[in-house]
Scaffold this motif. Structure first.
Motif, mmCIF file in Angstrom:
data_model
loop_
_atom_site.group_PDB
_atom_site.id
_atom_site.type_symbol
_atom_site.label_atom_id
_atom_site.label_comp_id
_atom_site.label_asym_id
_atom_site.label_seq_id
_atom_site.Cartn_x
_atom_site.Cartn_y
_atom_site.Cartn_z
ATOM 1 N N VAL A 6 0.844 -1.199 0.000
ATOM 2 C CA VAL A 6 0.000 0.000 0.000
ATOM 3 C C VAL A 6 0.880 1.250 0.000
ATOM 4 O O VAL A 6 1.905 1.288 0.690
ATOM 5 N N CYS A 7 0.491 2.274 -0.745
ATOM 6 C CA CYS A 7 1.209 3.548 -0.719
ATOM 7 C C CYS A 7 0.971 4.219 0.634
ATOM 8 O O CYS A 7 -0.162 4.298 1.104
ATOM 9 N N THR A 8 2.044 4.718 1.245
ATOM 10 C CA THR A 8 1.924 5.317 2.582
ATOM 11 C C THR A 8 1.207 6.662 2.536
ATOM 12 O O THR A 8 0.759 7.155 3.554
ATOM 13 N N LYS A 9 1.129 7.269 1.348
ATOM 14 C CA LYS A 9 0.531 8.602 1.273
ATOM 15 C C LYS A 9 -0.890 8.583 0.701
ATOM 16 O O LYS A 9 -1.822 9.060 1.336
ATOM 17 N N CYS A 10 -1.038 8.016 -0.500
ATOM 18 C CA CYS A 10 -2.363 8.107 -1.149
ATOM 19 C C CYS A 10 -3.180 6.824 -0.988
ATOM 20 O O CYS A 10 -4.352 6.787 -1.360
ATOM 21 N N GLY A 11 -2.580 5.783 -0.430
ATOM 22 C CA GLY A 11 -3.336 4.560 -0.160
ATOM 23 C C GLY A 11 -3.507 3.637 -1.362
ATOM 24 O O GLY A 11 -4.171 2.602 -1.255
ATOM 25 N N ARG A 22 8.146 2.500 -5.380
ATOM 26 C CA ARG A 22 7.452 3.726 -4.979
ATOM 27 C C ARG A 22 6.088 3.735 -5.654
ATOM 28 O O ARG A 22 5.888 3.047 -6.638
ATOM 29 N N CYS A 23 5.204 4.553 -5.126
ATOM 30 C CA CYS A 23 3.869 4.678 -5.720
ATOM 31 C C CYS A 23 3.998 5.361 -7.090
ATOM 32 O O CYS A 23 4.641 6.402 -7.196
ATOM 33 N N VAL A 24 3.408 4.770 -8.118
ATOM 34 C CA VAL A 24 3.511 5.386 -9.446
ATOM 35 C C VAL A 24 2.633 6.645 -9.539
ATOM 36 O O VAL A 24 2.858 7.495 -10.392
ATOM 37 N N LYS A 25 1.682 6.777 -8.618
ATOM 38 C CA LYS A 25 0.798 7.951 -8.662
ATOM 39 C C LYS A 25 1.406 9.150 -7.932
ATOM 40 O O LYS A 25 1.313 10.272 -8.406
ATOM 41 N N CYS A 26 2.003 8.900 -6.756
ATOM 42 C CA CYS A 26 2.459 10.056 -5.965
ATOM 43 C C CYS A 26 3.928 9.956 -5.530
ATOM 44 O O CYS A 26 4.412 10.835 -4.825
ATOM 45 N N ALA A 27 4.623 8.891 -5.959
ATOM 46 C CA ALA A 27 6.068 8.715 -5.696
ATOM 47 C C ALA A 27 6.419 8.465 -4.227
ATOM 48 O O ALA A 27 7.591 8.432 -3.862
HETATM 49 ZN ZN ZN Z 1 0.655 7.090 -3.647
#
Ligand code: ZN
Length: 372
Positions: A6-11, A22-27
């Protein structure tokens, strides 16, 4: 244990077979999120001796196929330091220098290389200040996996020679650790190599150090654990391990976590004191293992400190040299500067306010010894 990424920022959620780091949406960085509901510890868990292997059921792996005997390090009473620390505090040292490449990094490498093999990779890469590169190079070589290490051209020459001796490919980067990190991430994407380093799987391997501490201290549960901070992965991992042990009913109270950095590279301590987010600083400390200007797990590191009602303290490089000397002279434990930084933090706080530690138990993690 069953888990998802799970992305730690955007979920945003990622398939557990995904090579995403890393999250491809928000890095932002990713987190291994377990399905704790319904999980039961294996029979006889408490009776078994602490070791990295023992904790496989609490890791995102079905087996630890790349183990090289890491973990199970000693927790020793620091009685040799009594003259300096006084009679009223119980201080223990977790001697992580006993690991195969003499640092706590081996715990994370065992998990990362096991995961890379499980996913079918034959090539890995990483950015390193030295110790992680050495650890991964050794584990990769033992399992016939190609390894490329990105390191600052100003990196410790002794560590660079040790990495070369493990036959890893070495890329010297014109810049600091964060520049090396950027290059390693690009290389992994371009080559389709498995990116190792301070990401979600390594954090899981490193949490085992605190499982061991909590099992080894027995009834004298620590009031404080001192953790040196470079990329803050260990600090974030220790917090996660504590939260899990509490969830499983294995511990009662949470120890306070104390983050320790050098004055010459203290982005996390500065952020803690100013109650703001971590900002980049140019590393200038002689303790190369913790010379990280912008910790990847900075946010999580701050959460670890706040979540345990702990604190963050910085020490002068001269205080780190002193702690390193004391470890050797009084305890017979060899450590590099970064490895002795946690002790330097304890000694400073204990000297400033001995009453805070009166009748208390503190644990210092001695993280590494690769400078000689
Ligand atoms: Zn994210």
């Amino acid at each position: 244990m069953e888990y998802k990424l799970v992305c730690t920022k955007c979920g945003a959620e990622y398939d557990r077979k995904s090579p995403a780091f890393r999250c491809v949406k928000c890095a932002s960085i990713l987190e291994v999120e377990y399905y704790y509901d319904g999980f039961r510890l294996p029979k006889g868990f408490r009776r078994r001796k602490p070791s990295q292997k023992k904790y496989v059921p609490l890791l995102p792996l079905s087996r630890l196929s790349a183990t090289m005997g890491e973990g199970g390090s000693e927790l020793v009473a620091a009685d040799g330091l009594r003259r300096i620390i006084g009679q009223s505090v119980r201080l223990y040292l977790k001697v992580e220098t006993e690991n195969p490449t003499h640092t706590f990094k081996d715990r994370g490498s065992a998990v990362e290389i096991s995961k890379a093999m499980e996913l079918g990779y034959r090539e890995i890469c990483c950015a390193s200040t030295g110790n992680m590169g050495l650890s991964l190079a050794k584990y990769a070589r033992a399992h016939r996996i190609k390894c490329t290490v990105f390191i600052s051209k100003d990196g410790n020459p002794k560590k660079i020679a040790k990495i070369r001796a493990q036959r890893a490919r070495l890329v010297k980067v014109d810049g600091d650790f964060n520049d090396a990190l950027l290059q390693a991430e690009r290389f992994a994407t371009r080559r389709g190599a498995f990116l190792c380093g301070d990401y979600h799987y390594r954090k899981e391997g490193q949490k085992c150090v605190v499982y061991e501490i909590m099992e080894q201290v027995g009834r004298r549960a620590p009031d404080y654990i001192f953790v040196q901070v470079g990329n803050a992965t260990l600090l974030a991992a220790v917090y996660k391990g504590l939260v899990e042990f509490k969830k499983f009913g294995l511990i009662g109270k949470m120890p306070r976590l104390v983050a320790v950095q050098s004055d010459q590279c203290a982005p996390l301590v500065t952020a803690y004191k100013a109650s703001r987010q971590v900002r980049y600083v140019r590393p200038a400390t002689a303790a190369d293992a913790i010379a990280v200007g912008f910790p990847t797990f900075g946010f999580e590191g701050l959460e670890a400190v706040k979540g345990t009602n702990g604190c963050a303290v910085s020490v002068d490089d001269s205080e780190i040299y002193r702690a390193m000397g004391l470890l050797k002279e009084s305890m017979g434990i060899g450590a590099e500067l970064g490895g002795a930084t946690g002790l330097a933090g304890f000694l400073k706080m204990n000297a400033e306010k001995p009453s805070a530690f009166k009748g208390r138990t503190a644990v210092v993690i001695v993280t590494g010894n690769n400078e000689d």
